[in-house]
Enzyme design. Structure first.
Site, PDB file in Angstrom:
ATOM      1  N   ARG A   1      -8.659   8.518   7.246  1.00 53.89           N
ATOM      2  CA  ARG A   1      -7.806   7.547   6.550  1.00 53.89           C
ATOM      3  C   ARG A   1      -8.646   6.416   5.953  1.00 53.89           C
ATOM      4  NH1 ARG A   1      -2.658   8.948   7.545  1.00 53.89           N
ATOM      5  NH2 ARG A   1      -1.776   7.060   6.694  1.00 53.89           N
TER       6      ARG A   1
ATOM      7  N   VAL B   1      -1.979  -0.261   7.482  1.00 56.36           N
ATOM      8  CA  VAL B   1      -3.316  -0.625   7.953  1.00 56.36           C
ATOM      9  C   VAL B   1      -4.321  -0.583   6.798  1.00 56.36           C
ATOM     10  CG1 VAL B   1      -2.862   0.023  10.346  1.00 56.36           C
ATOM     11  CG2 VAL B   1      -3.725   1.760   8.762  1.00 56.36           C
TER      12      VAL B   1
ATOM     13  N   HIS C   1       0.294  -3.794  12.413  1.00 54.53           N
ATOM     14  CA  HIS C   1      -0.238  -2.645  13.159  1.00 54.53           C
ATOM     15  C   HIS C   1      -1.754  -2.509  13.056  1.00 54.53           C
ATOM     16  CE1 HIS C   1       4.022  -0.695  12.915  1.00 54.53           C
ATOM     17  NE2 HIS C   1       3.929  -1.606  13.854  1.00 54.53           N
TER      18      HIS C   1
ATOM     19  N   GLY D   1       9.565   0.429   1.274  1.00 57.27           N
ATOM     20  CA  GLY D   1       8.739   1.557   1.694  1.00 57.27           C
ATOM     21  C   GLY D   1       8.577   1.733   3.191  1.00 57.27           C
TER      22      GLY D   1
END
Ligand code: OAD
Length: 231
Positions: A56, A88, A104, A170
């Protein structure tokens, strides 16, 4: 200056090419996200967890902020804008938003497993077993895993409770305590919800739904809010 608070989730970065969690069946290489993003997974298989976040993080170097992130920057011309994001990634910051709080955690940061106050910017994208903090302990992703406390939630509640307007964009509103922030909004404050798909909104009081992708929906809403503010 009116205060507009934005609660964003994975969907705002979808048009940048980052896939959401739940639209993908919540799976990553046949692992449930909830099975990779936990302290238990970290105990059992650090390589697997690191690989998930490394991939990611690597992708972050290949993507750019989209129209949705940019629209929120324009909103600052007339409003005091505070973004609370469950994401993130760093696309809000890279677009130029001034006040961004990550609920987060942040992909580009890592922290010590011994001392959670030791937080570092990671050079590059790869964190490996054996990478240590200055005290010699293994580094971990600076991410809030399932089952862990959300350190910023009290501050986020305060920000939401002083909003003059809330924009939710979203997010499937599946994950708590983030989803519970909607209950902190004062009565009679307008709430806008932008999502191209159906979201469970049964527990949200009066709100206006904009059924659109984040880029299009936010561009239209921001134009409207800026225009109305001039009248
Ligand atoms: P989800 O994947 O649960 O939800 C994404 C939402 O974005 C859904 O409601 C989609 O319909 C919507 N969506 C998809 N494409 C969109 C687009 N182009 N424009 C606007 N919306 C779009 O993601 P989150 O709600 O952010 O937590 O997930 C919350 C948390 O669960 C994440 O922060 C992560 C995850 O597991 C942790 O890792 C701790």
């Amino acid at each position: 200056m009116q205060k507009i608070v934005v609660l964003s989730g994975a969907g705002i970065s979808a048009e940048s090419g980052i896939s959401t969690f739940r639209n993908n069946n919540g799976l990553w290489e046949n692992h449930k996200i909830e099975e990779v993003a936990t302290p238990e997974a970290w105990e059992v298989n650090k390589d697997l967890v690191l690989d998930f976040y490394n991939q990611r993080r690597k992708q972050l170097f290949e993507v750019e902020p989209n129209d949705a992130h940019k629209a929120l920057v324009r909103l600052e011309e007339e409003f005091n804008v505070h973004i609370i994001t469950q994401n993130v990634d760093d696309l809000h910051e890279r677009a130029g938003s001034s006040h961004v709080m990550h609920l987060h955690g942040e992909l580009k940061k890592v922290r010590s497993t011994l001392d959670s106050g030791l937080i570092y910017d990671l050079e590059g994208w790869e964190l490996k077993v054996g990478d240590t903090c200055e005290k010699g302990s293994q580094l971990r992703p600076h991410i809030v895993w399932f089952g862990e406390e959300v350190p910023n939630i009290s501050l986020a509640s305060e920000i939401v409770s002083s909003a003059d307007c809330l924009i939710v964009v979203g997010t499937s509103l599946n994950v708590y305590p983030a989803a519970g922030l909607l209950n902190e909004v004062r009565p009679n404050i307008p709430i806008y919800l932008i999502d191209p798909f159906d979201v469970d909104t049964s527990y949200i009081r009066d709100f206006r739904i904009i059924k659109a992708n984040a880029g299009d929906g936010l561009t239209r809403l921001v134009n409207e809010l800026l225009e109305n503010n001039k009248k």
